[in-house]
Design an enzyme around this catalytic site. Structure first.
Site, short mmCIF file in Angstrom:
data_model
loop_
_atom_site.label_atom_id
_atom_site.label_comp_id
_atom_site.label_asym_id
_atom_site.label_seq_id
_atom_site.Cartn_x
_atom_site.Cartn_y
_atom_site.Cartn_z
N LYS A 123 4.43 33.02 46.16
CA LYS A 123 3.16 32.00 46.16
C LYS A 123 3.37 30.84 47.15
CE LYS A 123 2.83 30.82 41.81
NZ LYS A 123 3.82 31.54 41.21
N ARG B 136 -2.45 27.55 35.25
CA ARG B 136 -1.65 28.65 34.66
C ARG B 136 -2.25 29.12 33.36
NH1 ARG B 136 3.16 27.31 37.79
NH2 ARG B 136 4.92 28.60 37.42
N ARG C 93 17.22 33.72 44.66
CA ARG C 93 16.49 32.25 45.07
C ARG C 93 17.57 31.08 45.11
NH1 ARG C 93 10.34 31.22 43.30
NH2 ARG C 93 11.33 30.25 41.56
N ARG D 105 18.25 27.23 40.83
CA ARG D 105 17.43 26.35 40.17
C ARG D 105 17.79 26.83 38.64
NH1 ARG D 105 11.31 26.68 41.74
NH2 ARG D 105 11.00 27.27 39.70
N ARG E 224 10.01 33.38 31.70
CA ARG E 224 8.98 33.00 32.48
C ARG E 224 8.22 34.24 32.67
NH1 ARG E 224 12.01 30.71 37.18
NH2 ARG E 224 10.07 29.86 37.93
P1 ADP Z 1 7.34 29.28 39.95
O1 ADP Z 1 8.68 29.41 40.59
O2 ADP Z 1 6.90 29.77 38.52
O3 ADP Z 1 6.21 29.44 40.65
P2 ADP Z 1 6.80 26.40 39.75
O4 ADP Z 1 7.80 25.68 40.70
O5 ADP Z 1 5.49 26.35 39.98
O6 ADP Z 1 7.50 27.80 39.33
O7 ADP Z 1 6.87 25.76 38.09
C1 ADP Z 1 8.13 25.57 37.46
C2 ADP Z 1 7.95 25.00 36.04
O8 ADP Z 1 7.00 23.88 35.90
C3 ADP Z 1 7.26 26.24 35.24
O9 ADP Z 1 8.05 26.98 34.69
C4 ADP Z 1 6.63 25.18 34.16
O10 ADP Z 1 7.65 24.63 33.03
C5 ADP Z 1 6.21 23.79 34.83
N1 ADP Z 1 4.69 24.07 35.47
C6 ADP Z 1 4.45 24.29 36.75
N2 ADP Z 1 2.97 24.48 36.97
C7 ADP Z 1 2.48 24.37 35.57
C8 ADP Z 1 1.31 24.41 34.97
N3 ADP Z 1 0.03 24.63 35.82
N4 ADP Z 1 1.18 24.44 33.46
C9 ADP Z 1 2.30 24.22 32.77
N5 ADP Z 1 3.57 24.07 33.26
C10 ADP Z 1 3.76 24.24 34.55
#
Ligand code: ADP
Ligand code: ZN
Length: 211
Positions: A13, A88, A123, A156, A167
């Site tokens: 994304k 989400r 990653r 990370r 996740r």
């Molecule tokens: P990804 O690699 O899954 O796209 P993100 O960087 O978007 O990861 O998100 C990392 C973490 O931040 C998630 O695992 C969650 O803990 C938190 N997070 C991000 N966006 C949301 C959301 N919309 N609702 C709840 N938690 C979120």
């Protein structure tokens, strides 16, 4: 254009968001990046979020909804935006609808769980500026070093294998139902994630050009 990006963690994304941002000249709002920045700056919200992020759990809806409300009120969002990582959950999607913001489309990038697990292991992220890399798909010029700021590239914490599985489970339980939610609003677009990022980008831009 106002766009939501859906897809499992690691579906790409963020990478696609960058391209769409450039093409349509609209900002990307990444809740993950906002939360990680808060964590780094040691704000109260950041400290509360730390344990959730590291375990790969979702942050409470109220907190993320508050973050998004504030961010979307900024003037750079007036001409459109891309939401990467929000909503989400169904309550988050409902909150967005309640804000009265019209969404043009929700684009879901489809990648199988086994492919996700494979990708996540490659990653890397810059510990200084947060830029992201991939050992196969998006290599830095010098191994282990950030192209942008020369910071050190690290894994990370939430990209570690056990956390990735958690996740993915949460994605299927809480986020995937959003596909039906947006389908019911006739806003769902789906694109199959390809092995080559550029091929996915071509499909994404084509899908967007048709709305
Ligand atoms: P990804 O690699 O899954 O796209 P993100 O960087 O978007 O990861 O998100 C990392 C973490 O931040 C998630 O695992 C969650 O803990 C938190 N997070 C991000 N966006 C949301 C959301 N919309 N609702 C709840 N938690 C979120
Ligand atoms: Zn960097």
């Amino acid at each position: 254009m106002t766009l939501i990006l859906l897809g499992a963690p690691g579906a790409g994304k963020g990478t696609q968001a960058e391209v769409i941002s450039d093409r349509y000249n609209i900002p990307t709002i990444s809740t993950g990046n906002i939360i990680r920045a808060a964590l780094k700056n040691g704000t109260e919200m950041g400290l509360k979020a730390k344990a959730y992020i590291e375990k790969g759990e979702l942050i409470h809806d109220d907190v993320v909804i508050g973050i998004i409300k504030e961010r979307l009120a900024e003037s750079d969002c007036d001409g459109g935006f891309i939401l990467d990582g929000f909503p989400r959950t169904i309550p988050q999607a409902k909150a967005l609808d309640d804000m009265g913001i019209a969404i043009d489309a929700a684009l879901s990038i489809e990648v199988s769980d086994s492919e996700i697990v494979k990708r996540m292991s490659g990653r890397r992220v810059c510990e200084k500026c947060g830029a992201s890399y991939h050992m196969d798909h998006r290599k830095p010029a010098v191994e282990g070093v950030c192209d942008v700021c020369k910071g050190k590239l690290v894994i990370r914490k939430d990209d570690e294998p056990e956390t990735v599985l958690n996740r993915l489970k949460i994605y299927h339980e809480s986020t995937e139902p959003l596909k039906d939610y947006y389908k019911a609003q006739d806003k769902l677009l789906t694109v199959e994630g390809q092995d080559d990022v550029k091929d996915t980008t071509a499909l994404v831009l084509k899908a967007l050009s048709e709305i």
